[in-house]
Write an enzyme that holds these catalytic residues in place. Structure first.
Site, PDB file in Angstrom:
ATOM      1  N   ASP A   1      33.369  22.728   8.264  1.00 43.51           N
ATOM      2  CA  ASP A   1      33.774  23.948   8.956  1.00 43.51           C
ATOM      3  C   ASP A   1      35.186  23.808   9.516  1.00 43.51           C
ATOM      4  OD1 ASP A   1      31.087  25.194   8.692  1.00 43.51           O
ATOM      5  OD2 ASP A   1      30.525  23.514   9.963  1.00 43.51           O
TER       6      ASP A   1
ATOM      7  N   HIS B   1      26.055  24.007  12.895  1.00 42.45           N
ATOM      8  CA  HIS B   1      26.579  24.268  11.551  1.00 42.45           C
ATOM      9  C   HIS B   1      25.750  25.414  10.969  1.00 42.45           C
ATOM     10  CE1 HIS B   1      28.204  23.810   7.578  1.00 42.45           C
ATOM     11  NE2 HIS B   1      27.012  23.540   7.074  1.00 42.45           N
TER      12      HIS B   1
END
Length: 332
Positions: A159, A187
């Site tokens: 990410d 996440h």
């Protein structure tokens, strides 16, 4: 040369591992002078495919790779390992809910936690890639009580890499010039990609990204949403989840954990929360960290505004719900 380091990769016949194993074996993660023995774990039905992966690793003629141990036995896989990439999990498919994914994968990580506890080195560094990574890492640590909780981490580096790539594209600069974007929380689509501390190095100077991009709408809507939903966008395009980029991020995460972060640079890791920044305790929460001597440390004292606090609260709430759901599944 040093003694060979034993490294286990689970889901070793899968797509992420296919990219990851080469990166590890050629020395990009643990150093150019560190010999390696790779333990490759997968399920029995994948053993023929795994044999092909072993053949390819041999054909790469990699000087650091001293041995490869393919197996479907967790005891063999986890014995004496110093690093564990827990990649193997049921991948998220289009239209699949996270709770479905949690139910499918949480029991896998209970078994792997028990095996790590019994057979791995007590200072083993564990990176969970298989989703839902944060909660899987928490369950894994719960069933490995003799290994420090700090040694279980979840991958949010993908990410962060996505966030920095988005910023670089916006600024029309090489991605290597951008650093210190932060991923907070889970996440998942509730994660908070935060550009507040991101910097760009250009023309010999370091500038804050938010000073250059004076567009709050882009920062809080376009950028935030594109990073949160990038995984789903890849699935929609590829009809499969991210593999090459996930492998690169896993390598980045473990390299920094073993070799340390660059001074002045912060990275994002899912780590056991101590309640910093008013986050829930005892969940695996992504924080900005620095690493020295193989130990991560949450970066403290960052200014967090009201909007950011609301985002941290939302992702923290999801992690608490996931923890409760996972424990119900395990205890059922």
């Amino acid at each position: 040369m040093a003694e060979p380091l034993r490294v286990v990769v689970t889901g070793a016949a899968g797509q992420i591992a296919y990219s990851l194993l080469y990166i590890i074996a050629k020395g990009d993660v643990f150093g150019k002078d560190q010999p390696l023995i790779l333990h490759l774990l997968d399920i029995p039905v994948m053993m023929d495919v795994l044999e092909g992966v072993v053949m390819e690793l041999a054909d790469c003629a990699l000087p650091l790779l001293r041995d490869v141990v393919p197996t479907d036995d967790p005891i063999v896989a986890f014995t004496d390992v110093s690093a564990a990439f827990l990649v193997g999990a049921m991948p998220r498919k289009q239209g699949m809910e996270r709770k479905d994914l949690l139910a499918a994968n949480v029991k896998i990580f209970k078994v792997q936690g028990e095996a790590l506890d019994k057979y791995a080195k007590k200072d083993v560094k564990v990176l969970v890639v298989g989703n839902p990574a944060n909660t899987n890492a928490l369950i894994c640590s719960k069933y490995a009580p003799t290994i420090p909780k700090e040694n279980f981490t979840a991958m949010t580096r993908l990410d962060q890499n996505r966030a920095q790539a988005q910023i670089a594209a916006k600024l029309k600069v090489p991605v290597g010039m951008v650093s210190n974007a932060v991923i907070w929380g889970n996440h998942s689509s509730t994660q908070y990609p935060d550009a507040s501390y991101a910097v760009v190095e250009r023309n010999g100077t370091v500038e804050k990204v938010t000073d250059i991009i004076a567009d709050e709408k882009w920062i809080r809507e376009t950028f935030l949403t594109s990073v949160q939903k990038r995984g789903a966008a890849v699935i929609a395009a590829r009809k499969m989840s991210s593999a090459m980029s996930a492998a690169k991020a896993a390598a980045d995460h473990m390299k920094d954990w073993f070799l340390g972060t660059t001074p002045g640079k912060i990275i994002s890791m899912g780590v056991i929360s101590n309640g910093a920044y008013n986050t829930p305790k005892d969940v695996i929460f992504s924080f900005p960290v620095i690493i020295e001597d193989g130990k991560w440390k949450i970066v403290e004292g960052l200014l967090v505004d009201e909007f950011s606090h609301s985002m941290l609260d939302a992702t923290g709430k999801e992690l608490l719900e996931e923890r409760e759901e996972a424990l119900k599944i395990i205890q059922a």
